[in-house]
Design a protein around this motif. Structure first.
Motif, PDB file in Angstrom:
ATOM      1  N   GLN A 179      44.347  61.397  54.466  1.00  0.00           N
ATOM      2  CA  GLN A 179      43.600  62.647  54.612  1.00  0.00           C
ATOM      3  C   GLN A 179      42.129  62.507  54.240  1.00  0.00           C
ATOM      4  N   GLY A 180      41.503  61.505  54.804  1.00  0.00           N
ATOM      5  CA  GLY A 180      40.064  61.330  54.627  1.00  0.00           C
ATOM      6  C   GLY A 180      39.647  60.748  53.290  1.00  0.00           C
ATOM      7  N   LYS A 181      40.620  60.370  52.451  1.00  0.00           N
ATOM      8  CA  LYS A 181      40.291  59.749  51.158  1.00  0.00           C
ATOM      9  C   LYS A 181      40.854  58.337  51.131  1.00  0.00           C
ATOM     10  N   SER A 182      40.181  57.472  50.396  1.00  0.00           N
ATOM     11  CA  SER A 182      40.680  56.100  50.361  1.00  0.00           C
ATOM     12  C   SER A 182      40.499  55.468  48.980  1.00  0.00           C
ATOM     13  N   ILE A 183      41.406  54.571  48.672  1.00  0.00           N
ATOM     14  CA  ILE A 183      41.326  53.765  47.452  1.00  0.00           C
ATOM     15  C   ILE A 183      41.531  52.315  47.857  1.00  0.00           C
ATOM     16  N   THR A 184      40.685  51.436  47.326  1.00  0.00           N
ATOM     17  CA  THR A 184      40.830  50.006  47.577  1.00  0.00           C
ATOM     18  C   THR A 184      41.106  49.297  46.254  1.00  0.00           C
ATOM     19  N   PHE A 185      42.089  48.395  46.266  1.00  0.00           N
ATOM     20  CA  PHE A 185      42.469  47.647  45.073  1.00  0.00           C
ATOM     21  C   PHE A 185      42.070  46.188  45.259  1.00  0.00           C
ATOM     22  N   SER A 186      41.118  45.729  44.454  1.00  0.00           N
ATOM     23  CA  SER A 186      40.635  44.349  44.612  1.00  0.00           C
ATOM     24  C   SER A 186      41.700  43.338  44.237  1.00  0.00           C
ATOM     25  N   GLY A 187      42.598  43.708  43.296  1.00  0.00           N
ATOM     26  CA  GLY A 187      43.454  42.698  42.676  1.00  0.00           C
ATOM     27  C   GLY A 187      42.588  41.739  41.874  1.00  0.00           C
ATOM     28  N   ASP A 188      43.201  40.737  41.300  1.00  0.00           N
ATOM     29  CA  ASP A 188      42.410  39.701  40.625  1.00  0.00           C
ATOM     30  C   ASP A 188      41.709  38.897  41.713  1.00  0.00           C
ATOM     31  N   ILE A 189      40.422  38.710  41.563  1.00  0.00           N
ATOM     32  CA  ILE A 189      39.682  38.129  42.690  1.00  0.00           C
ATOM     33  C   ILE A 189      38.549  37.241  42.200  1.00  0.00           C
ATOM     34  N   ASP A 190      38.435  36.069  42.814  1.00  0.00           N
ATOM     35  CA  ASP A 190      37.320  35.169  42.520  1.00  0.00           C
ATOM     36  C   ASP A 190      36.322  35.235  43.684  1.00  0.00           C
ATOM     37  N   PRO A 191      35.155  34.607  43.538  1.00  0.00           N
ATOM     38  CA  PRO A 191      34.119  34.770  44.571  1.00  0.00           C
ATOM     39  C   PRO A 191      34.556  34.377  45.988  1.00  0.00           C
ATOM     40  N   PHE A 209      38.407  47.819  40.622  1.00  0.00           N
ATOM     41  CA  PHE A 209      37.972  46.427  40.535  1.00  0.00           C
ATOM     42  C   PHE A 209      38.452  45.827  39.224  1.00  0.00           C
ATOM     43  N   ASN A 210      39.136  44.708  39.312  1.00  0.00           N
ATOM     44  CA  ASN A 210      39.641  44.062  38.105  1.00  0.00           C
ATOM     45  C   ASN A 210      38.498  43.349  37.382  1.00  0.00           C
ATOM     46  N   ALA A 211      38.317  43.715  36.118  1.00  0.00           N
ATOM     47  CA  ALA A 211      37.164  43.228  35.350  1.00  0.00           C
ATOM     48  C   ALA A 211      37.650  42.432  34.143  1.00  0.00           C
ATOM     49  N   VAL A 212      37.503  41.139  34.226  1.00  0.00           N
ATOM     50  CA  VAL A 212      38.084  40.249  33.211  1.00  0.00           C
ATOM     51  C   VAL A 212      37.019  39.454  32.478  1.00  0.00           C
ATOM     52  N   VAL A 213      35.923  39.117  33.196  1.00  0.00           N
ATOM     53  CA  VAL A 213      34.923  38.220  32.604  1.00  0.00           C
ATOM     54  C   VAL A 213      33.567  38.919  32.442  1.00  0.00           C
ATOM     55  N   LEU A 214      32.804  38.423  31.469  1.00  0.00           N
ATOM     56  CA  LEU A 214      31.409  38.849  31.338  1.00  0.00           C
ATOM     57  C   LEU A 214      30.574  37.981  32.268  1.00  0.00           C
ATOM     58  N   ASP A 215      29.313  38.352  32.456  1.00  0.00           N
ATOM     59  CA  ASP A 215      28.444  37.533  33.312  1.00  0.00           C
ATOM     60  C   ASP A 215      28.291  36.135  32.729  1.00  0.00           C
ATOM     61  N   PRO A 216      28.072  35.131  33.597  1.00  0.00           N
ATOM     62  CA  PRO A 216      27.850  33.770  33.107  1.00  0.00           C
ATOM     63  C   PRO A 216      26.633  33.743  32.184  1.00  0.00           C
ATOM     64  N   PRO A 217      26.660  32.949  31.128  1.00  0.00           N
ATOM     65  CA  PRO A 217      27.681  31.937  30.803  1.00  0.00           C
ATOM     66  C   PRO A 217      28.657  32.415  29.736  1.00  0.00           C
ATOM     67  N   ASP A 218      28.933  33.705  29.650  1.00  0.00           N
ATOM     68  CA  ASP A 218      29.653  34.204  28.486  1.00  0.00           C
ATOM     69  C   ASP A 218      31.172  34.226  28.596  1.00  0.00           C
ATOM     70  N   ALA A 219      31.713  33.583  29.617  1.00  0.00           N
ATOM     71  CA  ALA A 219      33.169  33.397  29.690  1.00  0.00           C
ATOM     72  C   ALA A 219      33.428  31.902  29.883  1.00  0.00           C
ATOM     73  N   LEU A 246      36.200  51.983  39.611  1.00  0.00           N
ATOM     74  CA  LEU A 246      37.021  52.043  38.406  1.00  0.00           C
ATOM     75  C   LEU A 246      37.285  50.610  37.959  1.00  0.00           C
ATOM     76  N   LEU A 247      36.776  50.256  36.777  1.00  0.00           N
ATOM     77  CA  LEU A 247      37.045  48.917  36.247  1.00  0.00           C
ATOM     78  C   LEU A 247      38.396  48.949  35.548  1.00  0.00           C
ATOM     79  N   SER A 248      39.240  48.005  35.899  1.00  0.00           N
ATOM     80  CA  SER A 248      40.573  47.974  35.315  1.00  0.00           C
ATOM     81  C   SER A 248      40.962  46.525  35.035  1.00  0.00           C
ATOM     82  N   HIS A 249      42.238  46.323  34.593  1.00  0.00           N
ATOM     83  CA  HIS A 249      42.655  44.975  34.197  1.00  0.00           C
ATOM     84  C   HIS A 249      41.637  44.453  33.180  1.00  0.00           C
TER      85      HIS A 249
END
Ligand SMILES: [Zn+2]
Length: 284
Positions: A179-191, A209-219, A246-249
């Motif tokens: 009905q005109g609305k959408s949600i996208t699930f990235s899952g765990d994803i690398d570049p 969007f699954n958010a697990v790491v900080l920006d390089p080089p902090d992971a 929505l940041l999740s994971h």
């Protein structure tokens, strides 16, 4: 949508990745089935008697291990015959090894609920439980080239999928339109999965969007071959024109550095940004 699990693999007080998508107020689609999500399902007081579509992003334990518990809960919720439709990735073998490193989704369902599966008794425990599984994007299949395709269309509901990338684990990105609305699930994803994500997420209302790491080089460097850094999350959200992210994971490191993560994403993407919590309800 209700977030059942906003956590990652660690025992940190959040359930593992899991979401329920509701249509007309009715829970219909389960996206991932991370450990702990059964408890959240109960806490959310959701009536799951029509929850029969399962979308698995990949077969890591923090995304798939709660499936038997949820299937049993669904079976005892209505005591009618159930036909589950389970979508998920095709299987994969370890390099130079004939043994499966990851089963296919139908293989996973068979290992759990098949005639010789661990929980074969569930087949007729409370009404009959039948599974139709679809293994998405096997090597050499057309979808492997990164073009999204519709995997289910019922009434006004359209579910599409595209092959994602999570190092060696076959992965799928899903988009649900209703009905005109959408949600996208990235899952765990690398570049290596970003091009596919950009294609399927174009103009989506909500990008989980699954958010697990900080920006390089902090992971630890190895984690950048599995996950997406905040800067890239912002670039992708901006490029595809999403209405909200929505940041999740959430890993502990991301959770503890919310301000930094928000700033990094906000440098590219000016739109709405939220951090998921278990039990959170979001209307896209
Ligand atoms: Zn994960």
């Amino acid at each position: 949508m209700v977030v059942l699990g906003s956590g990652g693999p660690g025992a940190d007080g959040r359930a593992g990745a899991a979401y329920v998508v509701l249509m007309d107020g009715e829970p219909r689609i389960l996206v991932d089935a991370g450990p702990g999500s059964l408890v959240r399902l109960g806490e959310a007081h959701l009536d799951i008697k029509h929850l029969d579509t399962v979308l698995l992003t990949h077969l890591h334990a923090d995304h798939a291990a709660e499936l038997p518990g949820i299937v049993k809960a669904r079976a005892v919720s209505a005591r009618t015959d159930i036909d589950f439709r389970v979508f998920g990735p095709a299987g994969a073998q370890a390099e130079g090894d004939a043994a499966a490193r990851f089963p296919s989704t139908s293989g996973y369902v068979e290992l759990l609920f098949g005639k010789t599966g661990a929980f074969s008794y569930l087949a007729d425990f409370a009404g009959t439980v039948h599974f139709t599984s679809e293994d998405l994007f096997a090597p050499g299949s057309a979808g492997r080239k990164g073009e999204p395709r519709v995997i289910q269309r019922i009434g006004g509901l359209v579910i599409s999928a595209v092959a994602g990338h999570h190092r060696d684990a076959p992965a799928v990105i899903y988009r649900v339109d209703y009905q005109g609305k959408s949600i996208t699930f990235s899952g765990d994803i690398d570049p290596q999965g970003h091009a596919a994500l950009r294609r399927i997420a174009k103009g989506t209302d909500l990008l989980v969007f699954n958010a697990v790491v900080l920006d390089p080089p902090d992971a630890p460097p190895a984690l950048y071959t599995l996950h997406t850094a905040p800067g890239d999350i912002g670039r992708i959200a901006d490029a595809v024109g999403v209405r909200a992210v929505l940041l999740s994971h959430l890993s502990t490191s991301v959770d503890r550095s919310r301000e930094r993560v928000s700033r990094s994403i906000g440098a590219h993407y000016p739109g709405k940004l939220q951090f998921a919590e278990d039990g959170m309800r979001i209307e896209p």
